[in-house]
Design an enzyme around this catalytic site. Structure first.
Site, PDB file in Angstrom:
ATOM      1  N   THR A  41       0.817  -1.215   0.000  1.00 47.34           N
ATOM      2  CA  THR A  41       0.000   0.000   0.000  1.00 47.34           C
ATOM      3  C   THR A  41       0.851   1.266   0.000  1.00 47.34           C
ATOM      4  O   THR A  41       0.327   2.366  -0.130  1.00 47.34           O
ATOM      5  CB  THR A  41      -0.940   0.012   1.214  1.00 47.34           C
ATOM      6  OG1 THR A  41      -0.181  -0.239   2.401  1.00 47.34           O
ATOM      7  CG2 THR A  41      -1.995  -1.084   1.073  1.00 47.34           C
ATOM      8  N   HIS A  46       7.759   0.005   6.896  1.00 48.21           N
ATOM      9  CA  HIS A  46       8.251   0.691   8.092  1.00 48.21           C
ATOM     10  C   HIS A  46       8.552  -0.366   9.144  1.00 48.21           C
ATOM     11  O   HIS A  46       8.275  -1.562   8.943  1.00 48.21           O
ATOM     12  CB  HIS A  46       7.267   1.752   8.596  1.00 48.21           C
ATOM     13  CG  HIS A  46       5.887   1.243   8.901  1.00 48.21           C
ATOM     14  ND1 HIS A  46       5.616   0.398   9.963  1.00 48.21           N
ATOM     15  CD2 HIS A  46       4.694   1.462   8.281  1.00 48.21           C
ATOM     16  CE1 HIS A  46       4.321   0.128   9.999  1.00 48.21           C
ATOM     17  NE2 HIS A  46       3.734   0.748   8.999  1.00 48.21           N
ATOM     18  N   HIS A  49       6.153  -3.165  10.158  1.00 49.85           N
ATOM     19  CA  HIS A  49       5.976  -4.294   9.248  1.00 49.85           C
ATOM     20  C   HIS A  49       6.982  -5.404   9.510  1.00 49.85           C
ATOM     21  O   HIS A  49       6.775  -6.554   9.107  1.00 49.85           O
ATOM     22  CB  HIS A  49       6.172  -3.848   7.789  1.00 49.85           C
ATOM     23  CG  HIS A  49       5.107  -2.965   7.259  1.00 49.85           C
ATOM     24  ND1 HIS A  49       5.367  -1.725   6.695  1.00 49.85           N
ATOM     25  CD2 HIS A  49       3.765  -3.123   7.181  1.00 49.85           C
ATOM     26  CE1 HIS A  49       4.237  -1.170   6.295  1.00 49.85           C
ATOM     27  NE2 HIS A  49       3.247  -1.992   6.582  1.00 49.85           N
ATOM     28  N   LYS A  83      -7.804  -0.421  10.849  1.00 44.48           N
ATOM     29  CA  LYS A  83      -8.072   0.877  10.241  1.00 44.48           C
ATOM     30  C   LYS A  83      -9.460   1.369  10.627  1.00 44.48           C
ATOM     31  O   LYS A  83     -10.412   0.587  10.685  1.00 44.48           O
ATOM     32  CB  LYS A  83      -7.976   0.788   8.706  1.00 44.48           C
ATOM     33  CG  LYS A  83      -6.576   0.432   8.204  1.00 44.48           C
ATOM     34  CD  LYS A  83      -5.586   1.534   8.518  1.00 44.48           C
ATOM     35  CE  LYS A  83      -4.191   1.189   8.067  1.00 44.48           C
ATOM     36  NZ  LYS A  83      -3.208   2.227   8.423  1.00 44.48           N
ATOM     37  N   ARG A  87      -9.156   2.362   3.295  1.00 46.40           N
ATOM     38  CA  ARG A  87      -7.885   2.790   2.729  1.00 46.40           C
ATOM     39  C   ARG A  87      -8.104   3.446   1.368  1.00 46.40           C
ATOM     40  O   ARG A  87      -9.030   3.095   0.638  1.00 46.40           O
ATOM     41  CB  ARG A  87      -6.954   1.589   2.526  1.00 46.40           C
ATOM     42  CG  ARG A  87      -6.508   0.902   3.810  1.00 46.40           C
ATOM     43  CD  ARG A  87      -5.700  -0.327   3.488  1.00 46.40           C
ATOM     44  NE  ARG A  87      -5.359  -1.107   4.668  1.00 46.40           N
ATOM     45  CZ  ARG A  87      -4.227  -0.983   5.337  1.00 46.40           C
ATOM     46  NH1 ARG A  87      -3.320  -0.113   4.928  1.00 46.40           N
ATOM     47  NH2 ARG A  87      -3.986  -1.739   6.390  1.00 46.40           N
ATOM     48  N   GLN A 172      -7.692 -13.230   1.551  1.00 47.75           N
ATOM     49  CA  GLN A 172      -6.519 -13.639   2.316  1.00 47.75           C
ATOM     50  C   GLN A 172      -6.594 -15.123   2.651  1.00 47.75           C
ATOM     51  O   GLN A 172      -5.570 -15.826   2.632  1.00 47.75           O
ATOM     52  CB  GLN A 172      -6.384 -12.818   3.592  1.00 47.75           C
ATOM     53  CG  GLN A 172      -5.110 -13.165   4.372  1.00 47.75           C
ATOM     54  CD  GLN A 172      -4.798 -12.196   5.490  1.00 47.75           C
ATOM     55  OE1 GLN A 172      -4.996 -10.995   5.343  1.00 47.75           O
ATOM     56  NE2 GLN A 172      -4.313 -12.705   6.601  1.00 47.75           N
ATOM     57  N   ASP A 193      -3.172  -8.176  14.627  1.00 46.90           N
ATOM     58  CA  ASP A 193      -4.355  -7.594  13.987  1.00 46.90           C
ATOM     59  C   ASP A 193      -4.849  -8.475  12.835  1.00 46.90           C
ATOM     60  O   ASP A 193      -5.947  -8.259  12.322  1.00 46.90           O
ATOM     61  CB  ASP A 193      -4.064  -6.174  13.496  1.00 46.90           C
ATOM     62  CG  ASP A 193      -2.918  -6.104  12.504  1.00 46.90           C
ATOM     63  OD1 ASP A 193      -2.112  -7.046  12.423  1.00 46.90           O
ATOM     64  OD2 ASP A 193      -2.810  -5.074  11.800  1.00 46.90           O
ATOM     65  N   LYS A 228       2.495   3.609  20.008  1.00 40.45           N
ATOM     66  CA  LYS A 228       2.799   2.660  18.947  1.00 40.45           C
ATOM     67  C   LYS A 228       4.276   2.733  18.603  1.00 40.45           C
ATOM     68  O   LYS A 228       4.804   3.797  18.308  1.00 40.45           O
ATOM     69  CB  LYS A 228       1.950   2.961  17.713  1.00 40.45           C
ATOM     70  CG  LYS A 228       1.982   1.865  16.657  1.00 40.45           C
ATOM     71  CD  LYS A 228       0.981   2.148  15.561  1.00 40.45           C
ATOM     72  CE  LYS A 228       0.954   1.016  14.541  1.00 40.45           C
ATOM     73  NZ  LYS A 228      -0.034   1.282  13.462  1.00 40.45           N
ATOM     74  N   LYS A 231       6.779   5.123  15.803  1.00 38.39           N
ATOM     75  CA  LYS A 231       6.222   6.425  15.452  1.00 38.39           C
ATOM     76  C   LYS A 231       7.191   7.523  15.898  1.00 38.39           C
ATOM     77  O   LYS A 231       7.641   7.549  17.036  1.00 38.39           O
ATOM     78  CB  LYS A 231       4.863   6.634  16.127  1.00 38.39           C
ATOM     79  CG  LYS A 231       3.740   5.823  15.491  1.00 38.39           C
ATOM     80  CD  LYS A 231       3.436   6.312  14.084  1.00 38.39           C
ATOM     81  CE  LYS A 231       2.234   5.581  13.498  1.00 38.39           C
ATOM     82  NZ  LYS A 231       1.937   6.038  12.114  1.00 38.39           N
ATOM     83  N   THR A 232       7.528   8.420  14.977  1.00 38.54           N
ATOM     84  CA  THR A 232       8.411   9.533  15.280  1.00 38.54           C
ATOM     85  C   THR A 232       7.663  10.841  15.088  1.00 38.54           C
ATOM     86  O   THR A 232       6.504  10.854  14.664  1.00 38.54           O
ATOM     87  CB  THR A 232       9.636   9.519  14.352  1.00 38.54           C
ATOM     88  OG1 THR A 232       9.228   9.909  13.010  1.00 38.54           O
ATOM     89  CG2 THR A 232      10.275   8.138  14.285  1.00 38.54           C
TER      90      THR A 232
END
Length: 414
Positions: A41, A46, A49, A83, A87, A172, A193, A228, A231-232
């Protein structure tokens, strides 16, 4: 418990398993084939993943065969799991481009040899499915009531779930069936998830093939304060160095909270468990362990050369000795701006240490803006009207800026 599963457990990976005893027994009988799926996507993975792919490497090291499934087909719909809204749909050309980029990143991390580790793209069997035949063969095995019992769908029912997303679990599950048929795949791994989707695939294969397969999920990692992980201030901690520089990537891990060091060493490095615990032993300086964590994972993702450069830049920035300031992130700015007097708010914005002028102004007013003098000594500037002149530059025409406690920039006046 099987040795490979025990390794995953002690390193903090195990969250849920459809049958831990059954999977352990199967793995004791010999190598199995497993898979992890990732939808393209975006153009880069990141760090969030990567949790299943660290487990992927542990399983492969134990002799099992791993498949990285690239979701070039499922990404055309989008997984509603985790989500709050649908998306954004990407065009097929962009998805193909993203798939190629992610495969390259995974190949660098996993090392696809075509035998014990390889990638496949579910577009190959999903893109040209006959919808009526698919509903007859696959859809007839799914209960809507059962699907709605899973947390991912229950959450989305509150905000709205589109019909196209409702199909995602079927696709899936069909992936797992195809990989079972094509490669004898007996295990799907993924983030927690994905539990509902994974269980659905296990049940589909049992109904259609009469075979027992397994699902295994890993925790969605958060930091000690409940945020989380990954995350920055600028967003997610992406692997693409053009999005997040190796230096910034290094600094993220160098600045983790003390409570997270051991957990992250076990999960995001391949140091032995004994070495991880030794680094965090009582009485040890936690900064040494953080530095080792940062170097190890930066080396894994970006290579040893970039890890060494990031470490050297960090030492220079934080004055811990032995560092090379040339390894710090840098920004070239016209010397004429310093000669005429560079407003402090404009300087921090132009140097990339603030997203906009308002943020830069707040940074200064709150005492978080530091500027070095010609000798390299940093001092805070708290007045938004202050200008920075050429006298602040060292002999090489450079100065160092610091935003808050952790973000640095080497400014080069040209």
């Amino acid at each position: 418990m099987n040795k490979a599963l025990e390794t995953l457990k002690t390193r903090g990976f195990l969250q849920q398993c459809t049958s831990a005893d059954g999977l352990s027994k199967l793995m004791d009988e010999g190598p199995i084939t497993f898979y992890e799926g990732t939808d393209p996507t975006g153009g880069s993975l990141h760090i969030g993943h990567m949790v299943p792919y660290f487990a992927f490497r542990h399983l492969r090291q134990a002799g099992h065969k791993g498949i990285a499934l690239l979701g070039g087909g499922t990404a055309r719909i989008g997984d509603p799991s985790g989500k709050s809204e649908m998306r954004r749909m990407l065009d097929y050309g962009q998805l193909d481009k993203n798939t190629d980029a992610i495969r390259t990143q995974l190949d660098r991390f996993v090392g696809f040899d075509g035998k014990d580790a390889f990638s496949v793209n579910n577009k190959d069997w999903l893109a040209n499915l006959n919808y009526i035949d698919f509903l007859r063969e696959i859809g007839s095995h799914f209960s809507v009531n059962r699907m709605l019992s899973f947390e991912a769908y229950k959450m989305r029912m509150e905000t709205g779930l589109s019909f196209i997303e409702f199909n995602y679990q079927l696709l899936q599950s069909y992936d797992f069936l195809e990989l079972y048929r094509r490669h004898g795949c007996r295990l799907q791994i993924g983030g927690d998830d994905q539990w509902g989707n994974i269980v659905a695939g296990v049940e589909l294969i049992r109904r259609i093939e009469g075979a027992e397969v397994f699902g295994l999920t890993f925790p969605l990692v958060t930091t000690a304060d409940g945020k989380k992980m990954g995350k920055t201030e600028k967003g997610a901690l992406f692997l693409d160095p053009n999005i997040v520089s190796p230096y910034d990537f290094f600094q993220y891990w160098r600045n983790v909270q003390d409570q997270d060091i051991l957990r992250f060493l076990l999960m995001f490095t391949f140091l032995s468990e004994d070495e991880c615990h030794a680094l965090c032993a009582t009485g040890k300086n936690p900064n040494e362990a953080k530095e080792r964590l940062a170097w190890e994972i930066t080396s894994i993702i970006h290579g040893k050369e970039e890890a060494d450069k990031a470490l050297s830049g960090a030492k220079a920035a934080f004055g811990s000795g032995g560092g090379d300031k040339q390894a710090m992130p840098r920004k070239e700015i016209s010397r004429s701006l310093f000669e005429s007097g560079y407003n402090i708010v404009d300087l921090f914005f132009d140097a990339g240490l603030a997203a906009n002028k308002s943020e830069s102004r707040r940074l200064v007013e709150q005492g978080g803006a530091f500027v070095s003098d010609s000798g390299g000594e940093l001092s805070a500037i708290g007045d938004i009207k202050i200008t920075v002149g050429k006298e602040k530059l060292n002999a090489e025409g450079e100065l160092i800026l610091r935003a808050g406690k952790k973000r640095y920039m080497l400014v080069i006046a040209k």
